[in-house]
Scaffold this active site. Structure first.
Site, short mmCIF file in Angstrom:
data_model
loop_
_atom_site.label_atom_id
_atom_site.label_comp_id
_atom_site.label_asym_id
_atom_site.label_seq_id
_atom_site.Cartn_x
_atom_site.Cartn_y
_atom_site.Cartn_z
CE LYS A 183 -1.63 3.12 2.73
NZ LYS A 183 -1.87 4.22 1.79
N GLY A 193 3.28 5.57 13.04
CA GLY A 193 4.15 4.46 13.45
C GLY A 193 3.75 3.87 14.79
CD GLU A 209 13.96 2.43 9.22
OE1 GLU A 209 14.40 3.53 9.58
OE2 GLU A 209 14.53 1.36 9.47
N GLY A 259 7.10 6.04 7.81
CA GLY A 259 6.17 7.16 7.86
C GLY A 259 6.38 7.97 9.13
CB SER A 260 4.27 10.54 10.64
OG SER A 260 3.06 9.82 10.78
CG ASN A 261 8.04 9.52 15.27
OD1 ASN A 261 8.59 9.67 14.18
ND2 ASN A 261 8.70 9.16 16.35
P1 NAP Z 1 2.32 9.00 7.29
O1 NAP Z 1 1.25 10.00 7.21
O2 NAP Z 1 2.61 8.37 8.61
O3 NAP Z 1 1.96 7.88 6.20
C1 NAP Z 1 2.81 6.81 5.92
C2 NAP Z 1 2.01 5.67 5.34
O4 NAP Z 1 1.16 5.13 6.36
C3 NAP Z 1 1.08 6.09 4.20
O5 NAP Z 1 1.05 5.08 3.23
C4 NAP Z 1 -0.25 6.22 4.91
O6 NAP Z 1 -1.37 6.11 4.05
C5 NAP Z 1 -0.17 5.04 5.85
N1 NAP Z 1 -1.12 5.07 6.96
C6 NAP Z 1 -1.78 6.13 7.49
N2 NAP Z 1 -2.60 5.72 8.47
C7 NAP Z 1 -2.48 4.37 8.58
C8 NAP Z 1 -3.08 3.38 9.41
N3 NAP Z 1 -3.99 3.65 10.33
N4 NAP Z 1 -2.71 2.10 9.23
C9 NAP Z 1 -1.78 1.77 8.31
N5 NAP Z 1 -1.20 2.67 7.47
C10 NAP Z 1 -1.52 3.96 7.62
O7 NAP Z 1 3.71 9.60 6.78
P2 NAP Z 1 3.99 10.46 5.47
O8 NAP Z 1 3.48 11.85 5.69
O9 NAP Z 1 3.56 9.71 4.27
O10 NAP Z 1 5.61 10.51 5.45
C11 NAP Z 1 6.36 11.46 6.11
C12 NAP Z 1 6.98 10.88 7.37
O11 NAP Z 1 7.75 9.73 7.03
C13 NAP Z 1 7.95 11.83 8.05
O12 NAP Z 1 7.76 11.77 9.43
C14 NAP Z 1 9.32 11.26 7.69
O13 NAP Z 1 10.36 11.58 8.58
C15 NAP Z 1 9.03 9.80 7.66
N6 NAP Z 1 10.03 9.08 6.86
C16 NAP Z 1 10.92 8.29 7.53
C17 NAP Z 1 11.91 7.61 6.83
C18 NAP Z 1 12.90 6.73 7.52
O14 NAP Z 1 13.48 5.88 6.87
N7 NAP Z 1 13.12 6.87 8.83
C19 NAP Z 1 11.98 7.76 5.44
C20 NAP Z 1 11.06 8.58 4.80
C21 NAP Z 1 10.07 9.23 5.52
P3 NAP Z 1 -2.03 7.42 3.38
O15 NAP Z 1 -1.00 8.01 2.50
O16 NAP Z 1 -3.18 6.86 2.64
O17 NAP Z 1 -2.40 8.33 4.51
#
Ligand code: NAP
Length: 491
Positions: A172, A230, A247, A225-227
């Site tokens: 996904k 996560g 991550e 994704g975000s904390n």
């Molecule tokens: P996000 O809002 O947490 O979304 C990440 C993924 O999780 C998306 O595919 C999202 O789907 C999905 N998701 C949302 N709610 C969920 C749920 N209840 N159950 C399962 N999956 C769910 O993060 P983002 O805004 O896409 O990414 C930015 C964040 O990622 C930042 O905090 C960044 O630091 C972090 N990041 C970390 C790394 C690393 O390797 N440490 C690398 C890149 C990015 P939807 O898109 O449909 O909401």
């Protein structure tokens, strides 16, 4: 262009019949129509992955690797076109988008090689006429959930090691970047991945992602994704005893000592803070500066920031592209306000651009704050935008303490010409990645990638470390003595 889900080797419409639009953040144009799938679509994908698992895990690993090798070749042939699509879909400037695709190419060739390695080990038994070894087993169905900021690299970091280890995949992607996921899965299909081995379901985290977390047929979750999300993933999947890799965010810092090559440091800072408009998990958002050079560095940096050109990522002159959406711009605006309320000094930027040409996209001017205290919110919370905070310190010890003070632990960097300071920093910086005389970004795919503390839960991606997450160790004992031998008991 209308995208479809990919389930059991078929491109199919979502059962929900619903679609949403994929928008170019640089100019508001529609890039694609994307399925807004339901939990039922996700369940069908999981079923397909479960059905394909037994065949795939027995498929010889070198052959699995050969398919990945073909994936790498196709990615290479299509690199330019994929990078263009990526820029349109998520905004990062073309050269960076090409780098994102290149990570996928590198990972394909690396993991193709693992098809002929995936080393286990043999070790002596404590008993005579007994053989002992440890091998890697596949785990089952891997649920892959990815963010939008690396639409090619991050899915490949997860899907390729999952496949080479013999797992099947339900994928996904982020709702903001479906097109690159669609292209990637097309390439996997073209390269010969059998039906059911990789399944792609577009849709929201709440419907599709949540189904992956809850369904007992998904054995492991690899999430970036975000904390906030996560923590939810850890709770829901953890309760079901799934293997979970997280991550998460970062609040990465560059330390600049008084003996640093300032020209080099400034190049590294600009690249790390404003590359991908600050929307990298490894982006530098804190600059920890020795007091002897603070004023000079601030003045020179501000002058360079003023020269950065905002624009669409496909235009040659662009240095900094848009943010992903309006919500992201509002978040950055809020933090600029918070910074000022906290008493930080706005040096450059801090506003949306006024040029008419940029009004259709989600742009924000590269921003620098001076006189930031390490405990301010702009210095401790992830902003995920083009905002850099300068913090003054008196020596290396204080710099390291300030670096380590935040809850995140992804990447850090130090600019110094003193080898002793460099090695002390390597030892004491509490992050998963440390750079010496380079910025906080630029990870290579054959080294472990991931963060300490609040950035994750201790797993690493990339390199051989990725195999440890996507495979299960099996200890095997072969007794050829012909009699009962009791470990720890018989001499
Ligand atoms: P996000 O809002 O947490 O979304 C990440 C993924 O999780 C998306 O595919 C999202 O789907 C999905 N998701 C949302 N709610 C969920 C749920 N209840 N159950 C399962 N999956 C769910 O993060 P983002 O805004 O896409 O990414 C930015 C964040 O990622 C930042 O905090 C960044 O630091 C972090 N990041 C970390 C790394 C690393 O390797 N440490 C690398 C890149 C990015 P939807 O898109 O449909 O909401």
């Amino acid at each position: 262009m209308k995208l479809k889900n990919y389930i059991a080797g078929q491109w199919v419409e979502p059962e929900s019949g619903r679609y949403h639009q994929d928008i170019d953040p640089g100019n508001g144009e529609v890039v694609a129509e994307v399925p807004a799938s339901s939990p039922r679509d996700a369940e069908r994908a999981i079923e397909a992955a479960r059905d394909a698992y037994d065949r795939w895990r027995k498929y010889p690993a070198p052959k699995r690797g050969e398919i990945l090798f073909r994936v790498g070749q196709i990615l290479q042939e299509r690199k330019h076109e994929l990078a263009q699509k990526m820029t349109r879909e998520m905004g990062k400037v073309y050269t960076e988008a090409a780098g994102d695709v290149q990570e996928g190419i590198d990972m394909a060739f690396y993991m193709a090689g693992e098809g002929r390695r995936s080393f286990g080990y043999t070790t002596p038994s404590e008993l005579p006429d007994k053989f002992a070894m440890a091998t890697r087993d596949a785990i089952g169905v891997a649920g892959i959930i990815t963010p939008w900021n690396f639409p090619m690299a991050i899915p490949t970091w997860k899907i390729f090691p999952a496949l080479v280890c013999g797992n099947t995949v339900v994928f996904k992607p982020a709702s903001e970047t479906p097109l690159l996921a669609y292209e990637l899965v097309h390439i996997l299909e073209e390269a010969g991945v059998p039906a059911g081995v990789v399944n792609l379901v577009f849709g929201s985290g709440a419907e599709v992602g949540e189904t992956f977390l809850q369904d007992p047929r998904v054995n492991l979750i690899s999430f970036t994704g975000s904390n906030e999300t996560g923590r939810h993933v850890a709770k829901v999947a953890g309760e079901r005893l799934k293997r979970v890799s997280l991550e998460l965010g970062g609040k990465n810092a560059i330390i600049v000592m008084d003996d640093a090559d300032l020209d080099l440091a400034i190049d590294g800072i600009l690249w790390s803070a404003f590359g991908t408009s600050g929307q990298r998990c490894t982006a530098c958002s804190r600059l920890i500066v020795h007091e002897h050079i603070y004023e000079e560095l601030e003045a020179r940096l501000a002058a360079r920031i003023r020269q950065l050109k905002l624009g669409h990522g496909l235009e040659d002159a662009t240095d900094v592209g848009p943010l992903i959406n309006e919500k992201a711009v509002q978040k950055v605006e809020q933090y600029v306000e918070i910074g000022q309320q906290e008493g930080a000094r706005l040096v450059v930027g801090g506003h949306r651009p006024t040029e008419a040409a940029l009004q259709r996209g989600h742009y924000f001017a590269p921003t620098l704050f001076g006189d930031v205290r390490p405990d301010m919110r702009i210095a401790t919370e992830e902003i995920f935008g083009p905002v850099l905070s300068m913090i003054r310190v008196k020596d290396l010890d204080e710099a390291i303490e300030v670096n380590n003070r935040v809850t995140y632990g992804l990447s850090s960097s130090i600019f110094t010409r003193d080898v002793n300071r460099a090695f002390r920093a390597i030892r004491d910086l509490a992050t998963g990645i440390v750079y010496i005389n380079a910025g906080t970004i630029g990870a290579e795919i054959h080294l472990p990638f991931g963060g300490t503390r609040g950035t994750g839960n201790g797993h690493r991606e990339a390199g051989t470390a990725a195999l440890d997450f996507f495979s299960e160790w099996k200890a095997v004992y072969v007794d050829y003595s012909g009699r009962l031998q009791r470990a720890q008991i018989d001499a």
